[in-house]
Design an enzyme around this catalytic site. Structure first.
Site, short mmCIF file in Angstrom:
data_model
loop_
_atom_site.label_atom_id
_atom_site.label_comp_id
_atom_site.label_asym_id
_atom_site.label_seq_id
_atom_site.Cartn_x
_atom_site.Cartn_y
_atom_site.Cartn_z
N ARG A 157 61.37 44.44 39.09
CA ARG A 157 60.66 43.15 39.15
C ARG A 157 59.98 42.89 37.82
O ARG A 157 59.39 43.79 37.23
CB ARG A 157 59.58 43.16 40.24
CG ARG A 157 60.05 43.40 41.66
CD ARG A 157 58.85 43.54 42.58
NE ARG A 157 59.20 44.01 43.91
CZ ARG A 157 58.33 44.57 44.75
NH1 ARG A 157 57.06 44.72 44.37
NH2 ARG A 157 58.72 44.99 45.94
N HIS A 177 58.03 49.16 40.40
CA HIS A 177 59.10 48.16 40.31
C HIS A 177 59.10 47.50 38.93
O HIS A 177 60.15 47.07 38.43
CB HIS A 177 58.92 47.08 41.38
CG HIS A 177 59.23 47.56 42.76
ND1 HIS A 177 60.52 47.68 43.23
CD2 HIS A 177 58.42 47.92 43.78
CE1 HIS A 177 60.49 48.11 44.49
NE2 HIS A 177 59.23 48.27 44.85
N ASP A 220 63.18 49.74 47.16
CA ASP A 220 62.72 49.64 48.54
C ASP A 220 63.94 49.69 49.45
O ASP A 220 64.90 48.92 49.26
CB ASP A 220 61.95 48.34 48.76
CG ASP A 220 60.59 48.33 48.05
OD1 ASP A 220 60.15 49.41 47.63
OD2 ASP A 220 60.00 47.25 47.92
N TYR A 257 51.95 53.90 55.73
CA TYR A 257 51.25 53.59 54.50
C TYR A 257 51.06 52.08 54.46
O TYR A 257 52.00 51.33 54.78
CB TYR A 257 52.04 54.07 53.28
CG TYR A 257 51.30 53.89 51.96
CD1 TYR A 257 50.34 54.80 51.57
CD2 TYR A 257 51.56 52.79 51.15
CE1 TYR A 257 49.65 54.64 50.37
CE2 TYR A 257 50.88 52.61 49.95
CZ TYR A 257 49.92 53.54 49.57
OH TYR A 257 49.23 53.36 48.39
N HIS A 316 53.90 49.15 54.20
CA HIS A 316 55.22 49.79 54.11
C HIS A 316 55.83 50.13 55.48
O HIS A 316 56.67 51.02 55.58
CB HIS A 316 55.13 51.05 53.25
CG HIS A 316 54.93 50.77 51.80
ND1 HIS A 316 53.74 50.30 51.29
CD2 HIS A 316 55.77 50.88 50.73
CE1 HIS A 316 53.84 50.13 49.98
NE2 HIS A 316 55.06 50.47 49.61
N ASP A 361 57.82 48.22 57.04
CA ASP A 361 59.14 47.60 57.17
C ASP A 361 60.12 48.08 56.10
O ASP A 361 61.23 47.58 55.98
CB ASP A 361 59.03 46.09 57.12
CG ASP A 361 58.43 45.58 55.81
OD1 ASP A 361 57.94 46.41 55.01
OD2 ASP A 361 58.46 44.35 55.58
N HIS A 362 59.72 49.07 55.31
CA HIS A 362 60.63 49.62 54.30
C HIS A 362 60.13 50.97 53.82
O HIS A 362 58.97 51.33 54.05
CB HIS A 362 60.77 48.67 53.10
CG HIS A 362 59.53 48.55 52.26
ND1 HIS A 362 58.47 47.71 52.61
CD2 HIS A 362 59.17 49.15 51.08
CE1 HIS A 362 57.52 47.80 51.69
NE2 HIS A 362 57.92 48.67 50.75
N HIS A 393 59.75 53.03 50.31
CA HIS A 393 59.72 52.83 48.86
C HIS A 393 59.92 54.18 48.18
O HIS A 393 59.23 55.16 48.48
CB HIS A 393 58.37 52.23 48.48
CG HIS A 393 58.04 52.25 47.02
ND1 HIS A 393 58.34 51.20 46.19
CD2 HIS A 393 57.44 53.20 46.25
CE1 HIS A 393 57.91 51.49 44.96
NE2 HIS A 393 57.37 52.70 44.97
#
Length: 244
Positions: free
Chosen positions: A170, A186, A193, A220, A223, A225-226, A228
């Site tokens: 990113r 990122h 992710d 965490y 987080h 939904d993913h 990292h």
């Protein structure tokens, strides 16, 4: 898929031919690869840029919490990673990178050096130039390549199951738009992710043995939904729901 199958067949044929002609024991490569070609057998004590290129491709084959250096020095840790790579693909696990090992790598990588199951596009959904982050564009792209090879190892260890990446590199603008942390990895291009299947906890647990020093997952903040994964000079794992 046809292109990769053809390259794999070519690699096998050339390795066999090299062995018959008696060059397999001394030459470090079986054929010229469109991405990168090794020209010598590598083992403990070897050093150079060709060792660094090998380290990039085997850095995901380490022990829990271990991080392999990309220093161009073929030491005991690099040899151990090579052994794990070899064993994972049914090769003789002697820790020496020769024709069979390189041919397997050639079969696994595409012309841009990315591993077969991942691409730069997956690691960069922000912009095509890799610019605007915390490091120069070339560095961000190089970091993403290292991440992909770790993910390739992780994918293999999980039984060759697909791994889905929802976010990678990113720029500051992209990071701000999604509410990313101001010091997010990122921004450096070395984070990914992961979503979907395998489960987020399976991904978080498995990442511990593939060279990722930053692992954040379910439990965490932000987080759930993913999962990292990233490289961070200061190692930190936290996925409380997963027991990490």
């Amino acid at each position: 898929m046809l292109r990769r199958a053809t390259r794999t067949l070519l690699a096998i044929v050339m390795v066999t031919a090299g062995t018959v002609l008696g060059v397999g024991a001394t030459a470090g490569t079986a054929h010229a690869d469109s991405c990168y070609t090794w020209n010598r057998t590598l083992s403990q004590g070897s050093s150079g840029s060709d060792v660094t290129q090998l380290q990039i491709r085997v850095a995901g084959w380490v022990t829990s919490g271990e991080r392999l250096s990309y220093d161009g020095q073929y030491g005991a840790r690099t040899a151990a990673a090579v052994k794990r790579f070899q064993a994972a693909y049914g090769l003789s696990a002697d820790g020496v990178a020769g024709p069979a090992t390189f041919s397997k790598i050639y079969a696994l990588q595409d012309a841009d050096c990315t591993p077969a199951h991942f691409s730069y596009a997956e690691l960069n959904k922000c912009n095509s130039t890799w610019s605007g982050g915390a490091v120069p564009a070339a560095t961000a792209k190089a970091n993403a390549l290292k991440t992909m090879w770790k993910l390739e190892a992780m994918r293999r260890k999980l039984g060759d199951v697909p791994i889905t990446i929802s976010s990678g590199f990113r720029s500051y603008a992209c990071n701000s738009a999604v509410g990313g942390a101001s010091n997010s990895r990122h921004l450096y291009g070395d984070a990914a992710d992961l979503v979907g299947t395998p489960s987020l906890c399976t991904l978080a647990r498995q990442a511990r043995v593939h060279g990722f020093s930053e692992i954040l997952g379910p439990g965490y903040p932000g987080h759930n939904d993913h999962t990292h994964v990233a490289f961070d000079p200061s190692a930190y794992w936290s996925a409380p729901t997963c027991g990490i």
